[in-house]
Design a protein around this motif. Structure first.
Motif, short mmCIF file in Angstrom:
data_model
loop_
_atom_site.label_atom_id
_atom_site.label_comp_id
_atom_site.label_asym_id
_atom_site.label_seq_id
_atom_site.Cartn_x
_atom_site.Cartn_y
_atom_site.Cartn_z
N SER A 128 1.30 -1.38 -0.09
CA SER A 128 0.06 0.32 -0.14
C SER A 128 0.47 1.20 -0.06
O SER A 128 0.21 2.07 -0.57
CB SER A 128 -0.75 0.13 1.60
OG SER A 128 -1.90 -0.89 1.47
N GLY A 129 1.99 1.51 1.45
CA GLY A 129 3.54 2.18 0.52
C GLY A 129 3.52 3.05 -0.71
O GLY A 129 3.80 3.85 -0.98
N ILE A 130 3.40 2.30 -1.20
CA ILE A 130 4.57 1.58 -2.61
C ILE A 130 3.32 2.50 -3.61
O ILE A 130 3.73 3.53 -4.65
CB ILE A 130 4.80 0.19 -3.15
CG1 ILE A 130 5.95 -0.16 -2.49
CG2 ILE A 130 5.28 0.85 -4.47
CD1 ILE A 130 6.90 -1.34 -2.88
N SER A 131 2.11 2.23 -3.49
CA SER A 131 1.01 1.99 -4.61
C SER A 131 0.91 4.40 -4.02
O SER A 131 0.67 4.78 -5.02
CB SER A 131 -0.52 2.23 -3.93
OG SER A 131 -0.64 0.50 -3.99
N LEU A 132 1.67 4.55 -2.86
CA LEU A 132 0.90 5.88 -2.86
C LEU A 132 2.41 6.42 -2.83
O LEU A 132 2.47 7.61 -3.79
CB LEU A 132 0.81 6.41 -1.39
CG LEU A 132 1.41 7.62 -0.51
CD1 LEU A 132 0.07 8.77 -1.48
CD2 LEU A 132 0.42 7.19 0.38
N ILE A 133 3.73 5.52 -2.84
CA ILE A 133 4.88 6.45 -3.35
C ILE A 133 4.79 6.82 -4.71
O ILE A 133 5.49 8.26 -4.85
CB ILE A 133 6.15 5.78 -2.57
CG1 ILE A 133 6.22 5.59 -0.90
CG2 ILE A 133 7.35 6.11 -2.80
CD1 ILE A 133 7.05 5.06 -0.41
N LEU A 134 4.70 5.83 -5.45
CA LEU A 134 4.78 6.19 -6.85
C LEU A 134 3.64 7.23 -7.52
O LEU A 134 4.13 7.77 -8.46
CB LEU A 134 4.01 4.36 -7.13
CG LEU A 134 5.10 3.47 -7.89
CD1 LEU A 134 3.94 2.63 -7.89
CD2 LEU A 134 6.20 3.86 -7.99
N GLY A 135 3.36 7.44 -6.82
CA GLY A 135 2.36 9.52 -6.92
C GLY A 135 3.13 9.94 -6.94
O GLY A 135 2.72 10.77 -7.49
N ALA A 181 -8.67 -0.60 2.33
CA ALA A 181 -7.17 0.25 1.80
C ALA A 181 -6.56 -0.43 1.17
O ALA A 181 -5.33 1.35 1.09
CB ALA A 181 -6.82 -0.64 3.45
N LEU A 182 -6.16 -0.85 0.11
CA LEU A 182 -4.93 -1.12 -0.73
C LEU A 182 -5.92 0.47 -2.37
O LEU A 182 -4.94 1.03 -2.13
CB LEU A 182 -5.30 -2.60 -2.27
CG LEU A 182 -4.09 -2.18 -2.78
CD1 LEU A 182 -2.62 -1.59 -2.86
CD2 LEU A 182 -3.98 -3.60 -3.74
N CYS A 183 -6.36 0.41 -2.41
CA CYS A 183 -7.55 1.08 -3.13
C CYS A 183 -7.51 2.22 -2.68
O CYS A 183 -7.39 3.57 -3.30
CB CYS A 183 -9.11 0.91 -3.29
SG CYS A 183 -9.31 -0.70 -4.19
N ILE A 184 -7.74 2.94 -0.83
CA ILE A 184 -7.08 4.82 -1.20
C ILE A 184 -5.64 4.65 -1.04
O ILE A 184 -6.06 5.83 -1.30
CB ILE A 184 -7.64 4.11 0.38
CG1 ILE A 184 -9.50 4.33 1.33
CG2 ILE A 184 -7.10 5.75 1.27
CD1 ILE A 184 -9.43 4.30 2.81
N SER A 185 -4.92 3.37 -0.61
CA SER A 185 -4.18 4.03 -0.95
C SER A 185 -3.55 4.50 -2.32
O SER A 185 -2.22 4.90 -2.90
CB SER A 185 -2.59 2.86 -0.72
OG SER A 185 -2.95 2.68 0.55
N ILE A 186 -4.18 3.28 -3.19
CA ILE A 186 -4.13 3.80 -4.97
C ILE A 186 -3.83 5.13 -5.23
O ILE A 186 -4.16 6.00 -5.52
CB ILE A 186 -4.41 2.62 -5.46
CG1 ILE A 186 -3.86 1.50 -5.46
CG2 ILE A 186 -4.73 2.92 -7.62
CD1 ILE A 186 -3.71 0.48 -6.07
#
Length: 199
Positions: free
Chosen positions: A74-81, A132-137
């Motif tokens: 989830s963190g990686i999904s956010l950081i990629l932004g 939770a994953l979708c919120i991160s994305i």
């Protein structure tokens, strides 16, 4: 943070969940035509789980390892932004949902009851883990959009400063996403196996 969540995160998260479900369905039908490819993906996934030590020698799930794995994803999904213009979190969404659809395709090909497996094996913890994953994305997407807006100076999403935007993004991840992942890990470790065993 509540106002930030309503304005920047809520609707994108709902859209992300809807796209996730849609891509799961498309992945199911797509991989149903290529079961060998789906089985290979499942084999690689099982190897990854084994390498990360999520499953103990006795076959039980290690709750801490499971949580950390999902938290990092989830963190990686956010950081990629933070990478401007590419909107990389979208590819995380498409990949994860398509692979999930592939898992369902393998279940169906092997004669498994897909709906029953979803209800008993995925839904109990997935109701926390998937959002939770979708919120991160969604936050990663919004983060990329915000940075692009700053770079292009179009005035979009610039009602808040960069510092405020980043801080609120971190708060959402720490105080909403992280607790949901903790609950998901606990449910998947201690409740989901019991439900599946009963059924």
């Amino acid at each position: 943070m509540k106002a930030f969540f309503r304005h920047y995160v809520l609707i994108p998260s709902i859209v992300t969940v809807a796209v996730f479900v849609l891509m799961c369905v498309l992945g199911y039908f797509g991989f149903s035509l290529k079961i060998d490819a789906a089985q290979e993906i499942m084999r690689q996934f099982a190897e990854m789980i084994d390498q990360k030590g999520i499953i103990s020698d006795s076959g039980d799930i290690k709750v801490a390892a499971l949580f950390l794995n999902n938290w990092k994803a989830s963190g990686i999904s956010l950081i990629l932004g933070f990478v401007p213009f590419l909107f990389l979190p979208v590819f995380v969404l498409l990949t994860n949902s398509a692979v999930t659809g592939g898992v369902f395709a393998v279940m169906g090909a092997s004669g498994g009851k897909i709906l029953m497996n979803i209800v008993t094996g995925i839904l109990p913890h997935g109701i926390f883990e998937i959002p939770a994953l979708c919120i991160s994305i969604a936050m990663g997407f919004q983060l990329c959009r915000f940075i692009c807006s700053k770079i292009l100076d179009r005035g979009r999403l610039n009602s808040v400063s960069a510092g405020t935007f980043f801080i609120n993004t971190a708060k959402v991840f720490l105080f909403i996403v992280t607790p949901m992942l903790i609950i998901a890990a606990l449910v998947e470790t201690y409740i989901t196996p019991v439900i599946m065993g009963i059924v």
